[in-house]
Design an enzyme around this catalytic site. Structure first.
Site, PDB file in Angstrom:
ATOM      1  N   LYS A 286       0.847  -1.184   0.000  1.00 42.13           N
ATOM      2  CA  LYS A 286       0.000   0.000   0.000  1.00 42.13           C
ATOM      3  C   LYS A 286       0.891   1.246   0.000  1.00 42.13           C
ATOM      4  CE  LYS A 286      -4.020   2.003   2.345  1.00 42.13           C
ATOM      5  NZ  LYS A 286      -5.024   1.832   3.398  1.00 42.13           N
ATOM      6  N   GLU A 375     -19.291  -5.361  10.516  1.00 40.41           N
ATOM      7  CA  GLU A 375     -20.207  -4.590  11.361  1.00 40.41           C
ATOM      8  C   GLU A 375     -21.234  -5.461  12.068  1.00 40.41           C
ATOM      9  OE1 GLU A 375     -18.472  -1.938   8.259  1.00 40.41           O
ATOM     10  OE2 GLU A 375     -19.549  -3.866   8.177  1.00 40.41           O
ATOM     11  N   ARG A 403     -25.363  -1.582   7.855  1.00 43.58           N
ATOM     12  CA  ARG A 403     -25.097  -2.968   7.491  1.00 43.58           C
ATOM     13  C   ARG A 403     -25.405  -3.932   8.634  1.00 43.58           C
ATOM     14  NH1 ARG A 403     -19.499  -3.240   4.318  1.00 43.58           N
ATOM     15  NH2 ARG A 403     -20.767  -4.400   2.837  1.00 43.58           N
TER      16      ARG A 403
END
Length: 639
Positions: A286, A375, A403
């Protein structure tokens, strides 16, 4: 641009990428990476994620016939290179700006954006649906889902893999493994992928097997199957465990270097000729190619303005003290409370830095939990903690809490468990746009039995609501607050208990009543200053709670005013204003309620200030609306 970006300046669509030689793909990748650095350093957005998939992006558009072939990006904050190569290079400087292009793939923006995204773990499900549709329509599309290792911690991704492996779709899942989402990835899956990527013996044999598979074009399908089984056996023996993805029905290839664009192009070309569900595991860094981002991946996920030469982030240089971010007030306050109350624990689904739970994770690592991008699990995990007498502060962005709505109802509220939901990014969040606005939590939380729904107007109120929630926890409570800074420089005040369901009367004028919930009460206060300067007396109450409402205060307003203005940074249908309107109606008051808030549309991206104005609840619109309905002004017009 011609001189600096010799190849990129000629790329107006993926067709232009296909005209390049394999060797030129290396140069194009370097130019694309530099272009992203140049633009994002001056126009803030997501950064390190897109740098990490530059070579993959170039290889995908080189090999596949997009947009006929479908590329589905998970989350989508890594798709800047994709946007630049698909005709949006010259408007990329408008990325995330008001009326500019979106920071995420968006179907309405380009035919190359196969699926709109913003939340994680959706790519495999969407790609699977596209693959089945292609088969039913007798089309021959290649379908590719690109998902990061962080997004793979979301349960929906595994649901899709489980289903996909059972119906044999012709699709490719590319697992971009960089060991980080925003914060470092967590959980058993991370360790599993690490085992695969670090097994030198396996990787050496894997390369040899891959060479064989790359030369099987002329072999019969039965021979392919034999070779695949041999490779599977090698993997299982060397890794001393079965391959997770192959156990779910996906042929596994990799891991391979995700920054070798030439090799990636060759692999992708070969994989096009292998039918059925496949997973290519690539290993990337990244922030690749920009050392400040590689060295500080969490900060450079979305760094804001920065000096591209030094990597130094550009901050406000006024020298004036500024209020803290609401998230930092949450993080610091939670530690204060946890030091006094040993029952308190903190939970977040992969947003430890974003919500500032990382402060508690550093000081109390055994009492703060990052559960990954999950979640639903975060909510039910919190419910389990609460069922055993602990006091969980479950911190989830408002838009992501959507969610886990079933878990809020079934696992928490139905059992009346004292889970404290701290909903960060409530309301309009700004340049992340429609996928990230926290528009609906006031409405969807107030409809749930046993739920207390609150929103602080400032930092002190946030602290006091958190303090109150853990004093005598009796059931679930939602405390929502916005993205960004508050209004108080001196915010660390002594804790005070808040009476549940009681608001605060801030002004007692008699010409117009304004009822507000949350941070937007500060906008109403400024508007009230202007109104009073114009001779309009304002009654302003910070209601604090949407549920239960302050009935004593509403009774007073219902008796004294014929018109009431409500202001909320939330959706108008079913929100705070609706709750007030319902109460007046149910209790026999003939009061006109003028509701200001987010209208029944999906609001696009822009600064919070721009979006408040667009939706009609900025200072100017509150002022004009109040002036229109104020009694004193009506008397003046009659006179």
């Amino acid at each position: 641009m011609e001189s600096q970006y010799k190849l990129l300046s000629q790329i107006d669509s993926p067709d232009d990428v296909k005209k390049l030689s394999l060797e030129q793909l290396v140069e194009l990748s370097a130019e694309l990476r530099q272009f992203i650095i140049d633009v994002v350093s001056e126009n803030p957005g997501h950064f390190a994620s897109s740098l990490g998939v530059v070579e993959l992006t170039v290889a995908l558009h080189y090999v596949y016939n997009t947009p006929y072939d479908r590329i589905v990006w998970d989350v989508g904050h890594q798709a800047y290179g994709h946007k630049i190569l698909t005709g949006r290079r010259d408007v990329f400087h408008t990325n995330r700006k008001y009326k500019g292009i979106s920071g995420f793939p968006k179907r309405a923006e380009s035919p190359y954006d196969a699926f709109g995204v913003g939340h994680s773990s959706t790519s495999i499900s969407a790609a699977l649906g596209m693959s089945v549709a292609s088969k039913l329509k007798l089309e021959n599309r290649n379908i590719v889902a690109v998902i990061g290792d962080g997004a793979l911690t979301g349960g929906m991704a595994f649901e899709a893999l489980n289903h996909g492996g059972s119906i044999n779709p012709n699709m490719l899942v590319i697992l971009n493994d960089n060991n980080i989402s925003i914060d470092p990835s967590v959980g058993a899956l991370k360790e599993y992928l690490l085992d695969i990527t670090t097994s030198k013996t396996y990787n050496k044999l894997k390369d040899e097997v891959w060479d064989i598979l790359g030369r099987i074009d002329r072999l019969a399908p039965k021979t392919r199957s034999v070779i695949q089984k041999i490779e599977n056996a090698v993997k299982s023996a060397l890794l001393k465990q079965s391959n997770l993805f192959e156990s779910m029905g996906f042929r596994y290839f990799g891991p391979v270097d995700g920054h070798d664009v030439v090799y990636l192009a060759k692999i992708l070309k070969d994989l096009k000729d292998i039918p059925g569900p496949k997973l290519l595991h690539i290993v990337t860094v990244k922030g690749k190619g920009y050392s400040p981002a590689e060295n500080n991946q969490t900060v450079f996920h979305a760094p804001g303005l920065f000096d591209k030469e030094t990597g130094e982030r550009i901050k406000d240089s006024s020298g004036k003290p500024t209020p803290p971010k609401y998230q930092d007030v949450f993080g610091e306050t939670l530690v204060e409370l946890a030091e006094k109350n040993p029952k308190i624990v903190g939970i977040t689904p992969a947003m430890a830095t974003g919500c500032s739970l990382n402060i508690m994770m550093k000081k109390m690592p055994d009492r703060a939990f990052d559960v990954g991008i999950a979640e639903q699990h975060a909510v039910t995990f919190s419910a389990g903690l609460a069922a055993e007498g602990l006091i969980p502060f479950c911190n989830i962005y408002s838009t992501f809490m959507q969610r886990a709505y079933d878990q809020v109802i079934h696992d928490v509220a139905l059992q009346n468990l004292p889970v404290i939901f701290c909903l960060d990014r409530g309301g309009l969040v700004g340049d992340d746009g429609a996928t990230h606005h926290g528009a609906y939590d006031l409405a969807y939380m107030r409809s749930v039995p046993n739920m207390t729904v609150s929103a602080p107007m400032n930092e002190e109120e946030l602290r006091n609501l958190m303090y109150t929630a853990q004093l005598e926890p009796k059931g679930p409570i939602s405390i929502r607050y916005p993205r960004g800074i508050g209004v108080m420089v001196d915010w660390r005040k002594p804790f005070q208990k808040v009476e549940i369901g009681k608001g605060r009367v801030l002004r007692t004028g008699s010409d117009i009543a304004i009822l507000t919930i949350g941070h937007v009460g500060n906008l109403a206060s400024v508007a009230a200053d202007r109104l009073e300067a114009d001779g309009v007396g304002v009654f302003h109450a910070d209601m604090r709670f949407v549920k239960p409402l302050d009935e004593e205060l509403l009774t007073r307003v219902g008796k004294e005013f014929k018109t009431v203005i409500t202001v909320e940074d939330g959706c108008l249908p079913g929100g705070f204003g609706s709750a007030v309107l319902e109460w007046f109606n149910d209790n026999g008051y003939s009061v006109k309620v003028v509701r200001l808030g987010i209208p029944d549309v999906f609001v696009e991206h822009g600064t919070q200030k721009e979006l408040y104005a667009e939706c009609g609840f900025d200072i100017e619109n509150i002022y004009k609306t109040a002036k229109k309905y104020a009694r004193s002004k009506a008397k003046l017009r009659v006179g």
